[in-house]
Design a protein around this motif. Structure first.
Motif, PDB file in Angstrom:
ATOM      1  N   MET A  62       0.846  -1.174   0.000  1.00 32.01           N
ATOM      2  CA  MET A  62       0.000   0.000   0.000  1.00 32.01           C
ATOM      3  C   MET A  62       0.893   1.239   0.000  1.00 32.01           C
ATOM      4  O   MET A  62       1.919   1.291   0.652  1.00 32.01           O
ATOM      5  N   ALA A  63       0.488   2.206  -0.741  1.00 27.81           N
ATOM      6  CA  ALA A  63       1.261   3.445  -0.859  1.00 27.81           C
ATOM      7  C   ALA A  63       1.236   4.240   0.442  1.00 27.81           C
ATOM      8  O   ALA A  63       0.335   4.104   1.261  1.00 27.81           O
ATOM      9  N   ALA A  77      -7.009   2.941   1.956  1.00 30.02           N
ATOM     10  CA  ALA A  77      -7.412   2.147   0.794  1.00 30.02           C
ATOM     11  C   ALA A  77      -6.198   1.586   0.054  1.00 30.02           C
ATOM     12  O   ALA A  77      -5.102   2.153   0.095  1.00 30.02           O
ATOM     13  N   ASP A  78      -6.429   0.473  -0.655  1.00 27.49           N
ATOM     14  CA  ASP A  78      -5.374  -0.089  -1.490  1.00 27.49           C
ATOM     15  C   ASP A  78      -5.278   0.706  -2.798  1.00 27.49           C
ATOM     16  O   ASP A  78      -5.952   1.728  -2.964  1.00 27.49           O
ATOM     17  N   VAL A 102     -15.473   0.276  -1.514  1.00 24.37           N
ATOM     18  CA  VAL A 102     -14.562   0.920  -2.454  1.00 24.37           C
ATOM     19  C   VAL A 102     -14.932   2.396  -2.526  1.00 24.37           C
ATOM     20  O   VAL A 102     -16.113   2.761  -2.434  1.00 24.37           O
ATOM     21  N   ILE A 103     -13.926   3.225  -2.642  1.00 29.12           N
ATOM     22  CA  ILE A 103     -14.137   4.665  -2.774  1.00 29.12           C
ATOM     23  C   ILE A 103     -14.499   4.946  -4.227  1.00 29.12           C
ATOM     24  O   ILE A 103     -13.711   4.690  -5.134  1.00 29.12           O
ATOM     25  N   THR A 155      -0.118  -1.693  -7.328  1.00 22.24           N
ATOM     26  CA  THR A 155      -0.306  -3.075  -6.887  1.00 22.24           C
ATOM     27  C   THR A 155      -1.795  -3.391  -6.993  1.00 22.24           C
ATOM     28  O   THR A 155      -2.611  -2.729  -6.336  1.00 22.24           O
ATOM     29  N   PRO A 156      -2.180  -4.376  -7.810  1.00 16.53           N
ATOM     30  CA  PRO A 156      -3.607  -4.688  -7.967  1.00 16.53           C
ATOM     31  C   PRO A 156      -4.249  -5.115  -6.647  1.00 16.53           C
ATOM     32  O   PRO A 156      -3.595  -5.671  -5.767  1.00 16.53           O
ATOM     33  N   THR A 157      -5.534  -4.856  -6.537  1.00 15.45           N
ATOM     34  CA  THR A 157      -6.265  -5.207  -5.330  1.00 15.45           C
ATOM     35  C   THR A 157      -6.353  -6.714  -5.161  1.00 15.45           C
ATOM     36  O   THR A 157      -6.313  -7.456  -6.146  1.00 15.45           O
TER      37      THR A 157
END
Length: 137
Positions: A1-2, A35-36, A76-77, A92-94
């Motif tokens: 995650m960022a 969030a991812d 999800v946002i 990075t994909p969820t």
């Protein structure tokens, strides 16, 4: 995650956003931070408790269209792609593949396809495209 996240003024300075209570606004920001890379929040109830927000704040975010809930418990946002742009080498994909497959992106906003039997209850471009492709064969 960022470790960096962005929020678009088009979203957070809108009347629709500012009409919400401050606690719901703060919860939205916390979800944005947690969030991812595809905008999925894996434990929305945990963040709700950690921020001392109420269930009503979560309900307001869903009702106002800022979050899309799933039966699995994740959210999800909806405006994730408006708020955040990630370079491919940083993405990075969820891990929520099944939920991600239920989403379409229209004007950089997620929308959820709800299908009952064979009739879409909401406009779903993915569903329409699949029907068009099936008829071509």
């Amino acid at each position: 995650m960022a470790s960096r996240r962005m929020f678009s003024k088009d979203v957070v300075c809108s009347d629709r956003f500012l009409d919400m209570p401050a606690s719901a606004q703060a919860l939205y920001f916390q979800y944005g931070l947690e969030a991812d890379d595809d905008g999925f929040v894996s434990a929305p109830k945990k963040i709700l408790r950690l921020t001392n927000a109420s269930d009503d704040d979560l309900k307001i975010l869903v009702a106002k269209g800022f979050l899309i809930p799933f039966d699995s418990g994740v959210v999800v946002i909806r405006d994730w792609k408006i708020n955040n742009y990630l370079r491919r080498d940083r993405y990075t994909p969820t891990r929520f593949k099944e939920e991600f497959e239920q989403l379409d992106t229209i004007d950089d906003r997620y929308s959820k396809c709800i299908l009952e039997g064979f009739a879409p209850l909401l406009f779903c471009p993915k569903f329409v495209q699949n029907c068009i492709n099936d008829n071509k064969q």
